[in-house]
Scaffold this motif. Structure first.
Motif, PDB file in Angstrom:
ATOM      1  N   VAL A 113       0.844  -1.201   0.000  1.00  0.00           N
ATOM      2  CA  VAL A 113       0.000   0.000   0.000  1.00  0.00           C
ATOM      3  C   VAL A 113       0.884   1.257   0.000  1.00  0.00           C
ATOM      4  O   VAL A 113       0.640   2.209  -0.745  1.00  0.00           O
ATOM      5  CB  VAL A 113      -0.956  -0.008   1.225  1.00  0.00           C
ATOM      6  CG1 VAL A 113      -1.765   1.273   1.296  1.00  0.00           C
ATOM      7  CG2 VAL A 113      -1.890  -1.216   1.163  1.00  0.00           C
ATOM      8  N   LEU A 114       1.943   1.230   0.797  1.00  0.00           N
ATOM      9  CA  LEU A 114       2.850   2.382   0.858  1.00  0.00           C
ATOM     10  C   LEU A 114       3.490   2.659  -0.504  1.00  0.00           C
ATOM     11  O   LEU A 114       3.586   3.801  -0.943  1.00  0.00           O
ATOM     12  CB  LEU A 114       3.958   2.091   1.871  1.00  0.00           C
ATOM     13  CG  LEU A 114       3.770   2.572   3.299  1.00  0.00           C
ATOM     14  CD1 LEU A 114       4.892   2.040   4.168  1.00  0.00           C
ATOM     15  CD2 LEU A 114       3.728   4.086   3.378  1.00  0.00           C
ATOM     16  N   LYS A 115       3.951   1.585  -1.129  1.00  0.00           N
ATOM     17  CA  LYS A 115       4.593   1.736  -2.448  1.00  0.00           C
ATOM     18  C   LYS A 115       3.621   2.388  -3.430  1.00  0.00           C
ATOM     19  O   LYS A 115       3.966   3.318  -4.143  1.00  0.00           O
ATOM     20  CB  LYS A 115       5.020   0.355  -2.955  1.00  0.00           C
ATOM     21  CG  LYS A 115       5.842   0.390  -4.236  1.00  0.00           C
ATOM     22  CD  LYS A 115       6.134  -1.030  -4.696  1.00  0.00           C
ATOM     23  CE  LYS A 115       6.737  -1.066  -6.075  1.00  0.00           C
ATOM     24  NZ  LYS A 115       8.184  -1.156  -6.097  1.00  0.00           N
ATOM     25  N   ILE A 157       1.186   6.172   6.019  1.00  0.00           N
ATOM     26  CA  ILE A 157       1.139   6.593   4.607  1.00  0.00           C
ATOM     27  C   ILE A 157       1.291   8.112   4.491  1.00  0.00           C
ATOM     28  O   ILE A 157       2.079   8.619   3.682  1.00  0.00           O
ATOM     29  CB  ILE A 157      -0.179   6.118   3.947  1.00  0.00           C
ATOM     30  CG1 ILE A 157      -0.200   4.585   3.889  1.00  0.00           C
ATOM     31  CG2 ILE A 157      -0.358   6.720   2.560  1.00  0.00           C
ATOM     32  CD1 ILE A 157      -1.591   3.992   3.659  1.00  0.00           C
ATOM     33  N   ILE A 158       0.556   8.836   5.327  1.00  0.00           N
ATOM     34  CA  ILE A 158       0.634  10.309   5.279  1.00  0.00           C
ATOM     35  C   ILE A 158       2.047  10.771   5.653  1.00  0.00           C
ATOM     36  O   ILE A 158       2.624  11.638   4.995  1.00  0.00           O
ATOM     37  CB  ILE A 158      -0.447  10.944   6.192  1.00  0.00           C
ATOM     38  CG1 ILE A 158      -1.828  10.689   5.582  1.00  0.00           C
ATOM     39  CG2 ILE A 158      -0.212  12.451   6.383  1.00  0.00           C
ATOM     40  CD1 ILE A 158      -3.003  10.990   6.481  1.00  0.00           C
ATOM     41  N   GLY A 159       2.629  10.138   6.680  1.00  0.00           N
ATOM     42  CA  GLY A 159       3.990  10.482   7.104  1.00  0.00           C
ATOM     43  C   GLY A 159       4.990  10.255   5.977  1.00  0.00           C
ATOM     44  O   GLY A 159       5.882  11.076   5.731  1.00  0.00           O
ATOM     45  N   ILE A 210       7.503   5.896  11.470  1.00  0.00           N
ATOM     46  CA  ILE A 210       7.698   4.731  10.584  1.00  0.00           C
ATOM     47  C   ILE A 210       7.540   5.155   9.121  1.00  0.00           C
ATOM     48  O   ILE A 210       8.286   4.710   8.245  1.00  0.00           O
ATOM     49  CB  ILE A 210       6.719   3.590  10.954  1.00  0.00           C
ATOM     50  CG1 ILE A 210       7.103   3.005  12.316  1.00  0.00           C
ATOM     51  CG2 ILE A 210       6.688   2.498   9.892  1.00  0.00           C
ATOM     52  CD1 ILE A 210       6.073   2.050  12.907  1.00  0.00           C
ATOM     53  N   GLY A 211       6.590   6.042   8.849  1.00  0.00           N
ATOM     54  CA  GLY A 211       6.391   6.541   7.481  1.00  0.00           C
ATOM     55  C   GLY A 211       7.639   7.255   6.979  1.00  0.00           C
ATOM     56  O   GLY A 211       8.113   7.023   5.853  1.00  0.00           O
ATOM     57  N   ALA A 212       8.199   8.127   7.821  1.00  0.00           N
ATOM     58  CA  ALA A 212       9.415   8.859   7.431  1.00  0.00           C
ATOM     59  C   ALA A 212      10.579   7.880   7.247  1.00  0.00           C
ATOM     60  O   ALA A 212      11.365   7.993   6.296  1.00  0.00           O
ATOM     61  CB  ALA A 212       9.759   9.912   8.485  1.00  0.00           C
TER      62      ALA A 212
END
Ligand code: HEM
Length: 184
Positions: free
Chosen positions: A6-8, A169-171, A103-105
């Protein structure tokens, strides 16, 4: 579906935009000073961002965090070129106030090791430098890079509950976008 996929998908466009800008800058490297400018920019963003990550990350979520690449490598590279003063730090960083944004960063910084392998080859070819000659940051984890990446993805996919994905995801997306703004 898992978080790494999902992140990718969700950060694909921001990655492409950052990559495009950076490839342009890398292609126009002619002398060492051009590469040093890029190193300074990376340091100016990653150094203060890592401080925010370290302050907010729950170490149980990414257990091998202490072994992961740090801005120390950028410092080492800047020292190699005798450039430790006169480095400005970014003051428009992504918001990192909890472990999920951290974690996002971190996803963005860890993923940059994959592009880093390509970048170190490009710079090495242009300037005739080896990994120990000011290229340690982009050289990443060397031959361990894919293994470190796979392990990071396992942590993402097993230690973050679905209800918290959105903050990650937002991060991550903000980390890409603000980095591009800083490099421009
Ligand atoms: C010249 C610049 C860059 C190039 C050519 C590049 C290239 C690549 C490539 C080829 C991959 C995919 C590797 C694979 O799937 O096996 C990748 C993934 C990734 N890159 Fe870059 N990259 C660049 C810059 C950056 C930078 C500066 C960042 C972050 C600061 C970054 C963050 C990421 C992330 C997070 C992924 C993982 C995507 C996923 O979840 O699979 N990249 N990059």
């Amino acid at each position: 579906m898992n978080l790494s996929l999902v992140l990718k998908d969700k950060t694909d466009i921001s990655h492409q935009q950052l990559e495009k800008l950076l490839v342009g800058k890398l292609k126009s490297i002619a002398v060492e000073a051009d590469y040093i400018e890029i190193l300074k920019k990376f340091y100016g963003y990653i150094k203060p961002l890592e401080e925010r990550i370290s302050k907010n990350l729950d170490i149980n979520k990414v257990p091998d965090y202490p072994e992961r690449r740090k801005s120390d490598a950028l410092e080492l590279d800047l020292q190699y070129f005798n450039t430790t003063s006169d480095v400005s730090l970014c003051d428009d960083l992504p918001v990192v106030t909890n472990t999920y944004e951290a974690i996002g960063a971190l996803y963005v910084l860890e993923g940059s090791t994959l592009g880093g392998t390509i970048i170190s080859k490009m710079v090495s070819a242009k300037l005739g430098l080896s990994a120990s000659e000011g290229l340690s940051f982009f050289y990443s984890y060397g031959s361990e890079t894919m293994k470190m990446w796979e392990q990071f993805k396992i942590a993402l996919n097993t230690r973050v509950a679905e209800e918290d994905w959105n903050m990650v995801i937002i991060g991550a997306d903000e980390t890409f976008i603000k980095f591009r703004n800083w490099l421009e």
